[in-house]
Scaffold this motif. Structure first.
Motif, mmCIF file in Angstrom:
data_model
loop_
_atom_site.group_PDB
_atom_site.id
_atom_site.type_symbol
_atom_site.label_atom_id
_atom_site.label_comp_id
_atom_site.label_asym_id
_atom_site.label_seq_id
_atom_site.Cartn_x
_atom_site.Cartn_y
_atom_site.Cartn_z
ATOM 1 N N ARG A 40 0.853 -1.197 0.000
ATOM 2 C CA ARG A 40 0.000 0.000 0.000
ATOM 3 C C ARG A 40 0.891 1.250 0.000
ATOM 4 O O ARG A 40 0.664 2.180 -0.752
ATOM 5 C CB ARG A 40 -0.930 -0.019 1.223
ATOM 6 N N VAL A 41 1.926 1.248 0.831
ATOM 7 C CA VAL A 41 2.841 2.394 0.898
ATOM 8 C C VAL A 41 3.552 2.561 -0.443
ATOM 9 O O VAL A 41 3.735 3.685 -0.928
ATOM 10 C CB VAL A 41 3.857 2.228 2.055
ATOM 11 N N SER A 42 3.922 1.458 -1.048
ATOM 12 C CA SER A 42 4.562 1.502 -2.361
ATOM 13 C C SER A 42 3.636 2.134 -3.405
ATOM 14 O O SER A 42 4.075 2.924 -4.249
ATOM 15 C CB SER A 42 4.960 0.090 -2.790
ATOM 16 N N TRP A 44 1.371 4.373 -2.813
ATOM 17 C CA TRP A 44 1.350 5.821 -2.547
ATOM 18 C C TRP A 44 2.566 6.482 -3.187
ATOM 19 O O TRP A 44 2.452 7.500 -3.844
ATOM 20 C CB TRP A 44 1.391 6.104 -1.050
ATOM 21 N N ARG A 45 3.733 5.892 -2.948
ATOM 22 C CA ARG A 45 4.982 6.468 -3.459
ATOM 23 C C ARG A 45 4.944 6.570 -4.986
ATOM 24 O O ARG A 45 5.404 7.549 -5.563
ATOM 25 C CB ARG A 45 6.178 5.645 -3.016
ATOM 26 N N ARG A 46 4.408 5.530 -5.624
ATOM 27 C CA ARG A 46 4.333 5.513 -7.093
ATOM 28 C C ARG A 46 3.114 6.244 -7.635
ATOM 29 O O ARG A 46 2.874 6.273 -8.820
ATOM 30 C CB ARG A 46 4.339 4.069 -7.593
ATOM 31 N N ARG A 47 2.323 6.825 -6.713
ATOM 32 C CA ARG A 47 1.118 7.588 -7.059
ATOM 33 C C ARG A 47 0.083 6.733 -7.793
ATOM 34 O O ARG A 47 -0.639 7.200 -8.647
ATOM 35 C CB ARG A 47 1.482 8.836 -7.852
ATOM 36 N N LYS A 48 0.035 5.474 -7.392
ATOM 37 C CA LYS A 48 -0.955 4.550 -7.953
ATOM 38 C C LYS A 48 -2.229 4.549 -7.117
ATOM 39 O O LYS A 48 -3.241 4.007 -7.526
ATOM 40 C CB LYS A 48 -0.390 3.125 -8.008
ATOM 41 N N SER A 49 -2.147 5.111 -5.904
ATOM 42 C CA SER A 49 -3.289 5.149 -5.001
ATOM 43 C C SER A 49 -3.237 6.435 -4.185
ATOM 44 O O SER A 49 -2.161 6.906 -3.838
ATOM 45 C CB SER A 49 -3.251 3.943 -4.060
ATOM 46 N N GLU A 50 -4.411 6.975 -3.905
ATOM 47 C CA GLU A 50 -4.511 8.147 -3.035
ATOM 48 C C GLU A 50 -5.160 7.774 -1.702
ATOM 49 O O GLU A 50 -5.678 8.630 -0.999
ATOM 50 C CB GLU A 50 -5.315 9.256 -3.716
ATOM 51 N N SER A 51 -5.084 6.502 -1.345
ATOM 52 C CA SER A 51 -5.705 6.063 -0.099
ATOM 53 C C SER A 51 -5.020 6.666 1.119
ATOM 54 O O SER A 51 -5.580 6.632 2.215
ATOM 55 C CB SER A 51 -5.719 4.535 -0.008
ATOM 56 N N TYR A 52 -3.839 7.246 0.916
ATOM 57 C CA TYR A 52 -3.156 7.918 2.024
ATOM 58 C C TYR A 52 -3.982 9.095 2.549
ATOM 59 O O TYR A 52 -3.861 9.469 3.713
ATOM 60 C CB TYR A 52 -1.761 8.412 1.607
ATOM 61 N N MET A 53 -4.840 9.663 1.714
ATOM 62 C CA MET A 53 -5.604 10.841 2.130
ATOM 63 C C MET A 53 -6.491 10.544 3.341
ATOM 64 O O MET A 53 -6.660 11.400 4.200
ATOM 65 C CB MET A 53 -6.439 11.385 0.971
ATOM 66 N N LYS A 54 -7.039 9.356 3.421
ATOM 67 C CA LYS A 54 -7.891 9.053 4.568
ATOM 68 C C LYS A 54 -7.071 8.720 5.813
ATOM 69 O O LYS A 54 -7.620 8.576 6.890
ATOM 70 C CB LYS A 54 -8.876 7.930 4.238
ATOM 71 N N ARG A 55 -5.753 8.632 5.641
ATOM 72 C CA ARG A 55 -4.877 8.335 6.768
ATOM 73 C C ARG A 55 -3.987 9.523 7.145
ATOM 74 O O ARG A 55 -3.055 9.367 7.926
ATOM 75 C CB ARG A 55 -3.984 7.155 6.440
ATOM 76 N N ILE A 56 -4.258 10.682 6.599
ATOM 77 C CA ILE A 56 -3.390 11.845 6.838
ATOM 78 C C ILE A 56 -3.170 12.110 8.333
ATOM 79 O O ILE A 56 -2.031 12.309 8.748
ATOM 80 C CB ILE A 56 -3.920 13.102 6.108
ATOM 81 N N PRO A 57 -4.206 12.118 9.178
ATOM 82 C CA PRO A 57 -3.941 12.353 10.606
ATOM 83 C C PRO A 57 -3.002 11.306 11.209
ATOM 84 O O PRO A 57 -2.096 11.641 11.974
ATOM 85 C CB PRO A 57 -5.329 12.299 11.242
ATOM 86 N N GLN A 58 -3.194 10.041 10.842
ATOM 87 C CA GLN A 58 -2.342 8.962 11.348
ATOM 88 C C GLN A 58 -0.915 9.110 10.818
ATOM 89 O O GLN A 58 0.055 8.937 11.555
ATOM 90 C CB GLN A 58 -2.934 7.610 10.944
ATOM 91 N N ILE A 59 -0.783 9.432 9.545
ATOM 92 C CA ILE A 59 0.539 9.615 8.943
ATOM 93 C C ILE A 59 1.262 10.772 9.623
ATOM 94 O O ILE A 59 2.443 10.674 9.955
ATOM 95 C CB ILE A 59 0.422 9.846 7.419
ATOM 96 N N ALA A 60 0.544 11.872 9.852
ATOM 97 C CA ALA A 60 1.145 13.027 10.521
ATOM 98 C C ALA A 60 1.654 12.637 11.906
ATOM 99 O O ALA A 60 2.758 13.024 12.300
ATOM 100 C CB ALA A 60 0.141 14.168 10.613
#
Length: 118
Positions: A40-42, A44-60
């Motif tokens: 999943r992280v990979s 995000w890095r390759r911009r194949k998924s934007e699912s990171y947006m729903k995890r922004i608070p957790q990522i921060a």
């Protein structure tokens, strides 16, 4: 004409991985800290998924930064007064929106703030 690298604005993914690469030398460790699968992280890095947006608070939180920094690249100094709880509510609700909805909310919020500053 090519702009120097430092002049080019970073986007959310760039900011996430700029911080993640410093804190987590192995991408799998970053995924583990977020309690998600490394592929999943990979994505995000390759911009194949934007699912990171729903995890922004957790990522921060994992990257020890603010949601504001990840979304805008700007870091404001904390206010002298304690937060009234509304900010946490906003962040929680914002994280539940789709990326398109988040962009719309940010645009509307910026418009409101700009109108107040006039």
């Amino acid at each position: 004409m090519k702009l120097p690298k430092e002049v080019i604005a970073l986007d959310i993914v760039d900011r996430i991985f700029e911080l993640a690469d410093k804190k987590y030398p192995e991408q799998r460790n970053f995924a583990q800290a977020l309690q998600i699968q490394p592929p999943r992280v990979s994505e995000w890095r390759r911009r194949k998924s934007e699912s990171y947006m729903k995890r922004i608070p957790q990522i921060a939180e994992v990257l020890e930064t603010s949601v504001e920094y990840l979304l805008t690249g700007e870091e404001k100094k904390p206010a002298d007064q304690p937060a009234n709880g509304r900010e946490a509510e906003f962040v929680q609700l914002f994280g539940k929106l789709t990326p398109d909805q988040q962009e719309l909310v940010l645009a509307q919020l910026k418009g409101i703030v700009d109108a107040q500053d006039r």
